[in-house]
Design a protein around this motif. Structure first.
Motif, PDB file in Angstrom:
ATOM      1  N   GLY A 165       0.811  -1.207   0.000  1.00  0.00           N
ATOM      2  CA  GLY A 165       0.000   0.000   0.000  1.00  0.00           C
ATOM      3  C   GLY A 165       0.840   1.251   0.000  1.00  0.00           C
ATOM      4  O   GLY A 165       2.072   1.209   0.092  1.00  0.00           O
ATOM      5  N   THR A 166       0.168   2.379  -0.103  1.00  0.00           N
ATOM      6  CA  THR A 166       0.805   3.690  -0.118  1.00  0.00           C
ATOM      7  C   THR A 166       0.650   4.363   1.239  1.00  0.00           C
ATOM      8  O   THR A 166      -0.187   3.970   2.056  1.00  0.00           O
ATOM      9  N   GLY A 252       5.209  11.390  -3.890  1.00  0.00           N
ATOM     10  CA  GLY A 252       6.024  10.189  -4.034  1.00  0.00           C
ATOM     11  C   GLY A 252       5.255   8.894  -3.808  1.00  0.00           C
ATOM     12  O   GLY A 252       5.782   7.812  -4.056  1.00  0.00           O
ATOM     13  N   ALA A 253       4.047   8.985  -3.299  1.00  0.00           N
ATOM     14  CA  ALA A 253       3.170   7.827  -3.007  1.00  0.00           C
ATOM     15  C   ALA A 253       3.674   7.011  -1.826  1.00  0.00           C
ATOM     16  O   ALA A 253       2.898   6.538  -1.016  1.00  0.00           O
ATOM     17  N   ASN A 254       4.987   6.808  -1.722  1.00  0.00           N
ATOM     18  CA  ASN A 254       5.610   6.046  -0.629  1.00  0.00           C
ATOM     19  C   ASN A 254       4.986   4.659  -0.481  1.00  0.00           C
ATOM     20  O   ASN A 254       4.295   4.338   0.473  1.00  0.00           O
ATOM     21  N   LEU A 255       5.299   3.842  -1.468  1.00  0.00           N
ATOM     22  CA  LEU A 255       4.826   2.458  -1.529  1.00  0.00           C
ATOM     23  C   LEU A 255       5.622   1.574  -0.579  1.00  0.00           C
ATOM     24  O   LEU A 255       6.844   1.699  -0.472  1.00  0.00           O
ATOM     25  N   SER A 256       4.928   0.655   0.094  1.00  0.00           N
ATOM     26  CA  SER A 256       5.586  -0.330   0.952  1.00  0.00           C
ATOM     27  C   SER A 256       4.950  -1.691   0.700  1.00  0.00           C
ATOM     28  O   SER A 256       3.785  -1.789   0.290  1.00  0.00           O
ATOM     29  N   VAL A 257       5.727  -2.768   0.976  1.00  0.00           N
ATOM     30  CA  VAL A 257       5.242  -4.114   0.701  1.00  0.00           C
ATOM     31  C   VAL A 257       5.854  -5.086   1.694  1.00  0.00           C
ATOM     32  O   VAL A 257       6.960  -4.882   2.204  1.00  0.00           O
ATOM     33  N   GLY A 258       5.121  -6.159   1.997  1.00  0.00           N
ATOM     34  CA  GLY A 258       5.612  -7.201   2.890  1.00  0.00           C
ATOM     35  C   GLY A 258       4.563  -8.268   3.100  1.00  0.00           C
ATOM     36  O   GLY A 258       3.593  -8.368   2.357  1.00  0.00           O
ATOM     37  N   ASP A 259       4.783  -9.102   4.147  1.00  0.00           N
ATOM     38  CA  ASP A 259       3.813 -10.133   4.515  1.00  0.00           C
ATOM     39  C   ASP A 259       3.562 -11.072   3.341  1.00  0.00           C
ATOM     40  O   ASP A 259       2.418 -11.342   2.983  1.00  0.00           O
ATOM     41  N   LEU A 260       4.640 -11.611   2.739  1.00  0.00           N
ATOM     42  CA  LEU A 260       4.474 -12.495   1.599  1.00  0.00           C
ATOM     43  C   LEU A 260       3.885 -13.832   2.036  1.00  0.00           C
ATOM     44  O   LEU A 260       4.201 -14.352   3.109  1.00  0.00           O
TER      45      LEU A 260
END
Length: 417
Positions: A165-166, A252-260
């Motif tokens: 999400g952003t 910049g939106a500042n996208l992050s990702v995890g919890d695969l």
């Protein structure tokens, strides 16, 4: 292979990495990486508990899982030129577990896990029926998952990020805290709690320090629920080939990702119901100027699913209605109807020899399909859960000869008391 813009060392904890991510949402968490629209890149991701869960036969680690530390997110990743009101276009090009040749005993290196959270520590979808902690460890062989704790079951993984999400704006963050705080105030002593308020304990905020860290830690939102920015949506269909359109709330939106996740059933019903793992994800990003207004995507992401789902063709489906176990009628309660459908499936699988906990784990980890099938026929909603029959070593369809029983084996590791 795309350039790795967010590398992680599998032998080091999250806070000791060259680039430190975050486990809270706040607009003032600084971007750790900057990329241009139109570029592709790779991001390494830690397992959501940052290595707290072990490959063993005890569920004590699930019972004591440190919820204040989740989720270990890679990012923020700023997309140059993105500004509030735009849509961030994110293509999932590829993703998978941590390569086995990497050192370190982390989930994702050939294995992952599913947990039933204790009611006293988060609970799950069926927490009143399953109040204690359990764990199943799954082994990966190519695209297939099997578990010594759930014999007689194997299935093709449906690999996806549970959380992406952003960053929220300050206004959106304040709105989250107001509405969730008001909900908590209706029953502040409830177990499990109705929501999770900001908590400075165990906050990880990139490279923020000092007074700025303290301010942000006291305001930042926990990452457990999905919200308007996407976040922890746990949508199993965000697989390879998916394109997601996220609202942009900050420059910049500042996208992050995890919890695969290696795999998951619809609803991730045990709370830690997916097969959790660390790994990598390859992304391509672009920007649609003014896309939030143009397409009416002012809140919550929309997406085009990929076409790499497991191709199961035969299903055994279970239904449930909005009536409680003790016979109380509820009005069009689709959540309750889905619970009853899940309980129906669990009770059915126990007739083949699996324990109730093993059956619960199967529904959380395998690529089951959950559907709200009827939501207008007062007073009962109808929900259904579809189990792919090919994942079982025995024929689970009803037959005149009765169920062919499996050896439940070691069973699900229980926590000690």
């Amino acid at each position: 292979m795309p350039e790795v813009v967010f590398p992680l060392d599998s032998t080091k904890p999250f806070t000791e990495q060259e680039l430190v991510g975050h486990n809270r949402w706040h607009p003032d968490i600084p971007a750790q990486v900057h990329v241009r629209p139109g570029t592709s890149f790779r991001v390494h991701c830690r397992e959501w508990f940052d290595g707290a869960i072990r490959n063993d036969d005890s569920a004590d680690d699930i019972r004591d899982a440190p919820l204040s530390r989740v989720h270990a997110l890679s990012g923020p990743i700023a997309v140059e030129g993105a500004r509030p009101g735009d849509l961030l276009v994110v293509d999932i090009l590829d993703l998978g577990p941590v390569p086995q040749e990497d050192s370190g005993p982390l989930a994702g290196q050939g294995w992952g896990y599913t947990g039933i959270f204790a009611k006293q520590n988060g609970g799950g979808f069926l927490t009143d029926r399953f109040p204690d902690a359990y764990k199943a460890v799954w082994d990966f062989r190519g695209q297939t998952a099997t578990s010594r704790h759930v014999p007689g079951v194997s299935f093709t993984g449906i690999v996806h990020p549970g959380l992406m999400g952003t960053a929220p704006s300050a206004e959106l963050l304040a709105r989250w805290n107001r509405r969730e705080g008001a909900l908590i105030a209706t029953d502040p002593e409830r177990v499990p709690p109705l929501a999770l308020p900001p908590l400075a304990q165990d906050a990880i905020l990139g490279n923020l320090q000092g007074a700025e860290f303290d301010r942000v830690a006291g305001e930042a939102a926990r990452t457990a629920p999905p919200r308007e920015n996407g976040g922890n949506q746990d949508i199993k269909n965000l697989t390879k080939g998916t394109r997601v359109f996220y609202p942009v709330y900050v420059d910049g939106a500042n996208l992050s990702v995890g919890d695969l996740h290696f795999s998951q059933g619809d609803g991730e019903i045990t709370f830690c119901g997916a097969i959790e793992m660390g790994g990598f994800i390859d992304l391509h990003v672009d920007v649609i100027r003014g896309g939030m207004e143009t397409y009416g995507v002012t809140e919550n992401a929309v997406f085009l699913p990929g076409n790499t789902d497991p191709q199961y063709s035969q299903w055994l489906a279970f239904s449930g209605t909005s009536v409680t176990l003790d016979g109380e009628q509820r009005y069009l309660d689709s959540q309750l109807a889905y619970q009853r459908a899940c309980l129906h499936a669990i009770d059915y699988l126990t007739k083949f020899g699996w324990t109730p906990e093993q059956a619960y784990v199967i529904l959380g980890a395998a690529p089951i399909e959950g559907r709200f099938s009827g939501v207008v026929d007062i007073p009962n909603s109808c929900a259904t859960v579809y189990l792919p029959t090919a994942i079982f070593d025995v024929d689970v369809r009803p037959s005149p000869g009765g169920p062919a029983r499996v050896d439940p084996g070691q069973g699900v590791p229980r926590s000690s008391f």
